[in-house]
Design a protein around this motif. Structure first.
Motif, PDB file in Angstrom:
ATOM      1  N   ASP A   1       6.023   0.750   3.531  1.00 17.50           N
ATOM      2  CA  ASP A   1       5.919  -1.026   3.546  1.00 17.50           C
ATOM      3  C   ASP A   1       7.008  -1.199   2.316  1.00 17.50           C
TER       4      ASP A   1
ATOM      5  N   CYS B   1       4.864  -0.903  -4.660  1.00 17.02           N
ATOM      6  CA  CYS B   1       4.430  -0.006  -4.208  1.00 17.02           C
ATOM      7  C   CYS B   1       3.486   0.992  -5.569  1.00 17.02           C
TER       8      CYS B   1
ATOM      9  N   GLU C   1       0.873  -1.180   0.081  1.00 15.16           N
ATOM     10  CA  GLU C   1       0.162  -0.108  -0.098  1.00 15.16           C
ATOM     11  C   GLU C   1       0.996   1.041   0.599  1.00 15.16           C
ATOM     12  N   THR C   2       2.460   1.017   0.467  1.00  9.22           N
ATOM     13  CA  THR C   2       2.690   2.351   0.500  1.00  9.22           C
ATOM     14  C   THR C   2       4.552   2.060   0.788  1.00  9.22           C
ATOM     15  N   ARG C   3       5.289   2.746   0.341  1.00  9.76           N
ATOM     16  CA  ARG C   3       6.883   3.182   0.054  1.00  9.76           C
ATOM     17  C   ARG C   3       7.503   2.666   1.003  1.00  9.76           C
TER      18      ARG C   3
END
Length: 127
Positions: free
Chosen positions: A77, A123, A73-75
């Protein structure tokens, strides 16, 4: 298109330790271990979030060189996956960063797992 995928691993315990650590930042866990009486004695287990989508099976020959990318979902992550995978014994195959040659917001990181597979977290969201 795909329902699930599986790879062969030479050492179940080593592979399990690697994937437990590398997947933890992504919220992916080992959800199913098939009893060995149903696998002919082979250790088999499936990782996922809602269901087992990525399977490991212990084998004497693994055939390294496959590539698997896991969407995040996110950078952050992606960054956390990369750090955890390296700490768990993975080998760098591309630090977290933009890969604009794929598309302008493609942010990914790559590690080689203990069996030679290229494992990626990616992502696609804008930074």
């Amino acid at each position: 298109m795909l329902d699930h995928v599986g790879i062969l691993v030479a050492d179940w315990n080593k592979a399990k330790a690697f994937y437990d650590a590398a997947f933890a930042p992504l919220g992916i866990t080992l959800l199913n271990e098939v009893p060995v009486e149903f696998t002919g004695g082979v250790k088999v287990g499936g990782y996922g979030k809602d269901g087992p989508d990525f399977w490991l099976a212990e084998a004497s020959e693994t055939g390294p060189g496959r590539h698997y990318a896991f969407r995040t979902e996110t950078r952050a992550d992606v960054d956390a996956f990369y750090a955890a995978a390296l700490a768990a014994g993975g080998t760098d195959n591309g630090a977290p960063g933009l890969r604009e040659h794929y598309h302008p917001t493609y942010y990914g990181a790559f590690v080689i797992d203990p069996d030679g597979n290229n494992i990626e977290a990616v992502c696609h969201a804008p930074g």
